[in-house]
Write a protein that holds these residues in place. Structure first.
Motif, short mmCIF file in Angstrom:
data_model
loop_
_atom_site.label_atom_id
_atom_site.label_comp_id
_atom_site.label_asym_id
_atom_site.label_seq_id
_atom_site.Cartn_x
_atom_site.Cartn_y
_atom_site.Cartn_z
N TYR A 447 -14.54 -31.25 5.60
CA TYR A 447 -15.27 -30.00 5.87
C TYR A 447 -15.70 -29.97 7.33
O TYR A 447 -16.15 -30.97 7.88
N TYR A 449 -17.02 -27.24 10.94
CA TYR A 449 -17.47 -25.95 11.51
C TYR A 449 -17.06 -25.87 12.98
O TYR A 449 -16.16 -25.15 13.34
N LEU A 456 -23.99 -29.92 12.15
CA LEU A 456 -23.86 -30.29 10.74
C LEU A 456 -24.60 -31.61 10.53
O LEU A 456 -24.05 -32.69 10.74
N GLY A 482 -20.10 -27.74 18.18
CA GLY A 482 -21.42 -27.80 17.58
C GLY A 482 -22.47 -28.23 18.58
O GLY A 482 -22.20 -28.39 19.78
N GLY A 527 -13.79 -24.84 5.36
CA GLY A 527 -14.79 -24.40 6.32
C GLY A 527 -15.02 -22.91 6.14
O GLY A 527 -14.14 -22.20 5.64
N SER A 529 -16.58 -19.08 7.80
CA SER A 529 -16.91 -18.28 8.97
C SER A 529 -16.15 -18.84 10.18
O SER A 529 -14.92 -18.83 10.19
N ASN A 530 -16.84 -19.35 11.20
CA ASN A 530 -16.15 -20.05 12.29
C ASN A 530 -15.38 -21.25 11.74
O ASN A 530 -14.32 -21.61 12.24
N GLY A 531 -15.89 -21.85 10.68
CA GLY A 531 -15.18 -22.93 10.02
C GLY A 531 -13.93 -22.45 9.30
O GLY A 531 -12.97 -23.21 9.12
#
Length: 678
Positions: A447, A449, A456, A482, A527, A529-531
């Motif tokens: 997982y 982002y 995260l 991030g 992921g 959205s942006n993920g």
């Protein structure tokens, strides 16, 4: 697999010297009956395929059982009452309760009564300074558009008509006279997808109609800003206004309240930093800023002399700050794990706070006179546990243990570091059952982002815990883009450095395979959205590396994302196709919608989105799955699951969330040819 027919038209766009076909442009019209019919046909095929997975219902039962326990938030005090949120187990929305001193708890706001299906959620809840009034916002069907209601806190009676069409807003009171909130003019066309680009700050005076609300900042005569907010200091001495053109960086203004003809003071006239006010002592404003300090620091700003002074200097780890009990709490991320120090308002260290373990803590905030504060500790295998903290003595004691049935003694999380393509060292936390055999066959979800300065940090999820109980591995790398290592880490994954993010994620997958955790036949990537962009880019760049791809509410059309709602505000991270030909070419090179190729076998893919998502409009997902279904080679299914009367994810009812994740896990394990109940 026979997919629904999706027509292609002759739409083309011209970018500099390039002509780009957009055959599924018609799916951007979220109001059309044609799009509605397409959604219904896609869902029919998807849910029919999911219904044939033998263990799908067993997974749903496992997730529901894991979620069926009482969940309680940190308490907070307003006036004579102590308030807290609680969910008895499988309630669609958490309920806001309150009690007076040691009296009985009573329901204050129950969002489960707002709509029959539980699809209307409670957003911001803000009390007037004397706690006699409360304003709260609601979201219907997951939309970012909000309504704001005002109640008398003693009688719980609504005292006036609701504010409508608020968006991306906090609610901040000026005494009990009224409150500040933010919104856009309602766009022409679809309110779910039409562009919104001039945010405005309003003041609503209690007892007056919304039509008379004063525009405080953002009138048509002023420069456009996509994100504007306003909040008052605890003593009502100042109004703080932030204005931004993107999701990173803001201007800062202050106004002295309670005086005739207040003058607006410009603290920062540029957007080169993220800066906000934490607390004040008369004219001294304590602020967080990363201006010339990528990891952040605390400064004092004199509203009379406009002088700046460092209070808590920048450290080698990124900083977040809160205030409570007349002190400051500096929370640092040390390789993604929390470390908290308490300071006085002059920047003198009072103590380093001993935490219950390695993980994430949140809280340490409250009114200035409030000395009994609260914080929550969690990590990937430790359900949230609430502690009470005495701001004067530094004493910590257990306030409320989690009631989760998850037996964390049977599971473990390990932090590892691996090397990305360009040699950058990346941390990753891998969670699984104790004693797992590294035979390269474990079903694994990777997982990520990687954007918008979002970190995260380790936190417990009952749904993720169910994956571990199914025998799966859950791995979360802290990739660039991030905020885990400050602003420089964020910037290293933006615009024409965005490929770093994908390289970091791909390197994480390769590490898991090389280390024997899993192999390509048992590896899924997920992921949102942006993920979702992260998953879409990685599965089109390295389709052979993954067995399953799970892009959720993803930004997938990188040439047009900025034309929807407030999408242009994401340009700090992405750049736009109109910015320059060089930026256009860079976006085109990784845009998932534009990089699905004929004759390639892509991973088994379950795209998930929602028809009321007005943050990342569902047309991104509609176009991407259309490309996949038209071009997929081989037998891996490529499907889309479209929630109805749901949005980007916030406020989704628990029943819908359980259904969604049961389908995601069932699809994943089925395509890995793993039955977790055998």
């Amino acid at each position: 697999m026979i997919y629904p027919f999706t027509k292609q038209d002759s739409t083309v766009d011209h970018y500099f010297s390039h002509t780009i076909a957009d055959p599924y442009r018609w799916l951007e019209d979220d109001r059309s009956t044609e799009t509605e019919a397409w959604v219904a046909n896609q869902n029919k095929v998807t849910f029919d395929a999911l219904s044939h997975i033998d263990f799908r219902d067993d997974i749903r039962d496992l997730i529901a059982t894991g979620q069926d326990y009482k969940k309680t938030s940190q308490p907070f005090k307003r006036g004579d009452y102590t308030y807290f949120y609680q969910n008895d187990g499988l309630q669609n929305q958490s309920v806001l309760y309150r009690s007076k001193e040691e009296g009985e708890f009573e329901v204050f706001l129950n969002p489960n009564t707002f709509s029959e299906e539980g699809t209307t959620s409670l957003g911001s809840v803000s009390f007037s300074k004397d706690a006699s009034l409360v304003a709260y916002s609601i979201s219907e069907a997951g939309s970012d558009w909000r309504k704001i209601f005002v109640l008398n806190t003693e009688t719980k009676e609504q005292i006036e008509s609701p504010i409508v069409d608020a968006k991306f807003t906090d609610i901040s009171w000026l005494g009990s006279k009224g409150f500040y909130y933010s919104s856009y003019d309602k766009p022409t066309g679809s309110e779910l997808s039409a562009r919104t680009d001039q945010h405005k700050l309003y003041f609503h005076e209690i007892g007056k109609p919304q039509s008379q609300d004063e525009i405080i900042f953002g009138s048509k005569e002023e420069e456009k800003h996509r994100y504007v907010s306003g909040y008052t200091t605890e003593d009502d001495a100042y109004l703080i206004i932030t204005a931004a053109t993107s999701t990173s960086g803001n201007k800062l203004f202050i106004e002295r309240l309670g005086v005739n003809n207040p003058t607006r003071i410009t603290v920062l006239a540029h957007t080169n930093s993220d800066t906000y006010v934490i607390e004040n002592e008369d004219s001294q404003l304590l602020m967080f800023t990363n201006l010339d300090a990528p990891n952040g620091k605390v400064v004092s700003y004199n509203a009379i002399t406009c002088d700046w002074k460092d209070i808590i200097p920048e450290q080698s780890q990124p900083l977040e700050v809160s205030a409570g009990g007349g002190t400051l709490f500096a929370s640092y991320m040390v390789d993604v794990l929390s470390q908290v120090k308490q300071y006085d308002f002059s920047g003198n260290l009072l103590r380093e706070i001993e935490l219950p373990g390695k993980g994430q803590v949140t809280g340490f905030s409250g009114r200035r006179e409030q000395t009994d504060l609260f914080f929550t500790f969690t990590n990937y295998v430790t359900p949230p546990t609430i502690y009470q903290f005495d701001a004067k003595t530094g004493c910590t004691e257990l306030y409320l243990a989690s009631a989760s049935p998850f037996d964390n003694e049977k599971f473990e999380s390990t932090q590892v570091f691996y090397t990305s393509k360009d040699g950058t060292r990346i941390p990753m936390i891998i969670s699984h059952k104790k004693g797992i055999v590294l035979n390269g066959k474990n079903p694994t979800i990777l997982y990520g982002y990687g954007g918008f300065n979002v970190s995260l940090t380790p936190s417990f999820s009952g749904v993720m815990a169910s994956w571990l109980e199914l025998g799966g591995i859950y791995a979360i790398p802290n990739i660039r883009g991030g905020g885990e290592y400050g602003k420089e880490w964020h910037n290293a994954g933006t615009q024409q450095k965005k490929q770093n993010v994908f390289d970091d994620f791909i390197a994480a997958a390769e590490y898991l395979i090389e280390s024997g955790y899993t192999d390509s036949e048992h590896l899924a990537i997920r992921g949102g959205s942006n993920g979702g962009l992260l998953v879409g880019a990685c599965m089109t760049q390295r389709p052979e590396l993954f067995k399953v791809a799970l892009p959720a509410v993803g930004v997938l059309d990188m040439l047009r994302y900025h034309t929807f709602t407030s999408g242009e505000g994401w340009a700090y991270d992405f750049g736009t196709s109109a910015q320059s030909e060089e930026m256009f070419n860079y976006l085109l090179d990784y845009s998932p919608v534009h990089n699905v190729k004929e004759g390639v076998e892509y991973p088994a893919t379950l795209v998930t989105t929602a028809d009321h998502d007005d943050r990342v409009v569902p047309a991104h997902s509609y176009k991407f799955i259309s490309e996949l279904q038209a071009k997929q080679l081989g037998e891996n299914p490529v499907l889309i699951r479209i929630d109805v009367n749901a949005g980007h994810g916030a406020g989704m009812p628990i029943s819908k969330s359980i259904d969604l994740m049961a389908d995601v896990y069932a699809f994943t394990l089925s395509n890995m040819k793993v039955n977790p109940f055998e």
